[in-house]
Motif scaffolding. Sequence first.
Motif, PDB file in Angstrom:
ATOM      1  N   GLU A  56       7.689  12.338 -12.075  1.00  0.00           N
ATOM      2  CA  GLU A  56       8.004  11.332 -11.062  1.00  0.00           C
ATOM      3  C   GLU A  56       9.513  11.108 -11.002  1.00  0.00           C
ATOM      4  O   GLU A  56      10.183  11.071 -12.034  1.00  0.00           O
ATOM      5  CB  GLU A  56       7.297  10.019 -11.384  1.00  0.00           C
ATOM      6  N   LEU A  57      10.019  10.931  -9.773  1.00  0.00           N
ATOM      7  CA  LEU A  57      11.448  10.678  -9.545  1.00  0.00           C
ATOM      8  C   LEU A  57      11.572   9.285  -8.936  1.00  0.00           C
ATOM      9  O   LEU A  57      11.189   9.062  -7.775  1.00  0.00           O
ATOM     10  CB  LEU A  57      12.041  11.734  -8.604  1.00  0.00           C
ATOM     11  N   PRO A  58      12.099   8.306  -9.700  1.00  0.00           N
ATOM     12  CA  PRO A  58      12.071   6.902  -9.278  1.00  0.00           C
ATOM     13  C   PRO A  58      12.969   6.581  -8.086  1.00  0.00           C
ATOM     14  O   PRO A  58      12.653   5.676  -7.307  1.00  0.00           O
ATOM     15  CB  PRO A  58      12.523   6.154 -10.534  1.00  0.00           C
ATOM     16  N   TYR A  59      14.105   7.254  -7.959  1.00  0.00           N
ATOM     17  CA  TYR A  59      15.009   6.931  -6.844  1.00  0.00           C
ATOM     18  C   TYR A  59      14.418   7.352  -5.488  1.00  0.00           C
ATOM     19  O   TYR A  59      14.506   6.613  -4.505  1.00  0.00           O
ATOM     20  CB  TYR A  59      16.367   7.607  -7.040  1.00  0.00           C
ATOM     21  N   THR A  60      13.863   8.522  -5.428  1.00  0.00           N
ATOM     22  CA  THR A  60      13.342   9.047  -4.154  1.00  0.00           C
ATOM     23  C   THR A  60      11.844   8.821  -4.004  1.00  0.00           C
ATOM     24  O   THR A  60      11.279   9.185  -2.964  1.00  0.00           O
ATOM     25  CB  THR A  60      13.636  10.555  -4.049  1.00  0.00           C
ATOM     26  N   ASN A  61      11.180   8.234  -5.017  1.00  0.00           N
ATOM     27  CA  ASN A  61       9.733   7.997  -4.983  1.00  0.00           C
ATOM     28  C   ASN A  61       8.971   9.302  -4.694  1.00  0.00           C
ATOM     29  O   ASN A  61       8.087   9.352  -3.836  1.00  0.00           O
ATOM     30  CB  ASN A  61       9.356   6.943  -3.940  1.00  0.00           C
TER      31      ASN A  61
ATOM     32  N   ARG B 221       7.147  24.892  -6.256  1.00  0.00           N
ATOM     33  CA  ARG B 221       7.208  23.440  -6.405  1.00  0.00           C
ATOM     34  C   ARG B 221       6.681  22.756  -5.142  1.00  0.00           C
ATOM     35  O   ARG B 221       7.094  23.089  -4.026  1.00  0.00           O
ATOM     36  CB  ARG B 221       8.636  23.002  -6.660  1.00  0.00           C
ATOM     37  N   LEU B 222       5.793  21.764  -5.347  1.00  0.00           N
ATOM     38  CA  LEU B 222       5.299  20.920  -4.263  1.00  0.00           C
ATOM     39  C   LEU B 222       5.859  19.521  -4.475  1.00  0.00           C
ATOM     40  O   LEU B 222       5.639  18.898  -5.519  1.00  0.00           O
ATOM     41  CB  LEU B 222       3.770  20.869  -4.257  1.00  0.00           C
ATOM     42  N   SER B 223       6.572  19.023  -3.454  1.00  0.00           N
ATOM     43  CA  SER B 223       7.173  17.688  -3.531  1.00  0.00           C
ATOM     44  C   SER B 223       6.440  16.777  -2.560  1.00  0.00           C
ATOM     45  O   SER B 223       6.365  17.064  -1.353  1.00  0.00           O
ATOM     46  CB  SER B 223       8.661  17.740  -3.178  1.00  0.00           C
ATOM     47  N   LEU B 224       5.918  15.636  -3.115  1.00  0.00           N
ATOM     48  CA  LEU B 224       5.222  14.641  -2.307  1.00  0.00           C
ATOM     49  C   LEU B 224       6.065  13.377  -2.288  1.00  0.00           C
ATOM     50  O   LEU B 224       6.316  12.764  -3.331  1.00  0.00           O
ATOM     51  CB  LEU B 224       3.843  14.343  -2.894  1.00  0.00           C
ATOM     52  N   SER B 225       6.516  12.989  -1.096  1.00  0.00           N
ATOM     53  CA  SER B 225       7.354  11.793  -0.959  1.00  0.00           C
ATOM     54  C   SER B 225       6.465  10.619  -0.553  1.00  0.00           C
ATOM     55  O   SER B 225       5.801  10.665   0.489  1.00  0.00           O
ATOM     56  CB  SER B 225       8.438  12.037   0.094  1.00  0.00           C
ATOM     57  N   LEU B 226       6.498   9.536  -1.389  1.00  0.00           N
ATOM     58  CA  LEU B 226       5.650   8.360  -1.169  1.00  0.00           C
ATOM     59  C   LEU B 226       6.521   7.138  -0.887  1.00  0.00           C
ATOM     60  O   LEU B 226       7.739   7.148  -1.119  1.00  0.00           O
ATOM     61  CB  LEU B 226       4.780   8.111  -2.389  1.00  0.00           C
TER      62      LEU B 226
ATOM     63  N   ALA C 281       0.844  -1.193   0.000  1.00  0.00           N
ATOM     64  CA  ALA C 281       0.000   0.000   0.000  1.00  0.00           C
ATOM     65  C   ALA C 281       0.876   1.238   0.000  1.00  0.00           C
ATOM     66  O   ALA C 281       1.924   1.295   0.642  1.00  0.00           O
ATOM     67  CB  ALA C 281      -0.907  -0.011   1.220  1.00  0.00           C
ATOM     68  N   THR C 282       0.447   2.259  -0.744  1.00  0.00           N
ATOM     69  CA  THR C 282       1.199   3.508  -0.861  1.00  0.00           C
ATOM     70  C   THR C 282       0.834   4.437   0.293  1.00  0.00           C
ATOM     71  O   THR C 282      -0.347   4.630   0.600  1.00  0.00           O
ATOM     72  CB  THR C 282       0.889   4.182  -2.202  1.00  0.00           C
ATOM     73  N   GLU C 283       1.879   5.045   0.865  1.00  0.00           N
ATOM     74  CA  GLU C 283       1.696   5.952   2.008  1.00  0.00           C
ATOM     75  C   GLU C 283       2.415   7.265   1.717  1.00  0.00           C
ATOM     76  O   GLU C 283       3.524   7.269   1.172  1.00  0.00           O
ATOM     77  CB  GLU C 283       2.254   5.307   3.279  1.00  0.00           C
TER      78      GLU C 283
END
Length: 531
Positions: free
Chosen positions: A107-112, A37-42, A24-26
């Motif tokens: 989307e940034l794959p390393y930092t999700n 810029r708004l950064s959402l870390s998942l 599940a994604t959190e």
Amino acid sequence: MKYIKHILFLSFLLILINNFEVNATELISAKIEPLNRLSLSLTNLDGEINHKLSADKKKITAELDYLLNNKFKDTILFGEGIIKQVKFDKNSVEIELKEVRGYTVAELPYTNEIVIEVFDWNKLSEGEEAYRMALLGLEDDLIEVAKPDLLRAVKSDIADAGTFLGLILLKEGKINSAQKNFQFAELKGSIFAENYAALTQIYKIKKDTTNSKLYEEKYKEKTGNNNIPQIDLPEIIEKEEECLEPVSHLDEFLDKYKKEADTTDKQKEENSFQNILAKDTTTKDIGKIDTYKTIAKYAIAVVAAFALLLLYWYLKWRKKQLEKIEQKKVTQQKVNKKEADTTGKQKVKKNHKDNKNEKSNNEKQSFGTVIDRTIAEEVPYIQNIQTQKVAKTENKETETDKYSINEQDNNIRQQQTTLEYPSSPEERSQKANELLAIMQENIKKSETNNAKTQKQLPTVELASRLADEQKRIKEKQLSDLPEILELDENKINAISKKIGIEKSGLETRKTLNKIENDEEEISKLSKKFKM
């Protein structure tokens, strides 16, 4: 058997649920950085994101259907730039803008991370416009459309364009070309942590431990995450230093930067060396200064101790002086008290003595009054006695003179062995005075003998004493008669009666004065004594 089937079914169901919860994604964090810029870390990016812009172009809504655990639900994040505020719902995010803006989602794959950026289409430069168009193409997976736009943006020095172009090339197995784009993005100031994570993985593939550890530390410092993520890569198609993508523009930039970096490193080394020397010199100077400070501290401490010692001595001396002064005061008080007592006693004695003297004076005064009265009563009798005395004196004058002359002659004869006739007038005058003194003494003796033969009454004794005193005064008056040689017989009698001196005494005085002034008489007298 029936129950076993139910148990197996429930176990399988629990495993599925558990796997679903694990996958599940959190939403871990949300931040506005920079202002547009708004950064959402998942926890992961396994789902799709649906987003849209409102009709007034001031509100962006992003829906994450796969977001099951949103701890930011019903919270609001306020911004200070173009982003006014961000509202979080169960699985959606609503961004409210202050002005009309466009936006991109990447989307940034390393930092999700999901990055939502807003911008003004009317103010974009050519390079920025190419960068935004490339991101829009990546949203639709149009890789071949996005690559040329990203290359054009990189050549226009858009730092973040190098990050996204590097991700595309890395997924194609072109690690050398991707490495140069990531380095370009880093050196140009991109703030994405993707650059550090991708370079860490690339250097690990190249077995460059030094650089891999370097970028690993940078990633940890940037994100605070100690676990370095890695992405699945296809077969590496670029060998050694081979680059299949156009990177000449990057080589020129990187070579220039490398030279600058080498120069900078050299300068840093020189500066470091100079700093070391300066530090050594400074350390020495500081050591000297510290030594001087230490000496100064000890000197100040010694001076302070000496000052305190002087103060102690002074206070001790002052205390002794005060004690001496106090002792002197006590002693002086005792002396004053003793003197006061002595003075009081003396005053008492003096008063007693004064009273006694006053009493004695009163008695004397009273006695004097009695004497005066007695003398006044006896005056006629005393006068009669004096008259008789004068008569007797005249009758015996010849005998007295004869006795006196004989006695004088005997005394002179007794001393004739020692007398010689003086040769000078001064000696003759001295001898005459000696003879005169002898004769006067004989006269006094004869008068004393005559006085003893007389019977004196007690009342007359006082008068006799007064007469003797009067006689002494008259003799003094006689000695004050220098011109007695010029007196005749009548004057001698008058003077004798007046001052109460016998006539024979005056005549003897006259004779002696005559002999004293007559050398012939002195010569005769001397011859007579030699016989």
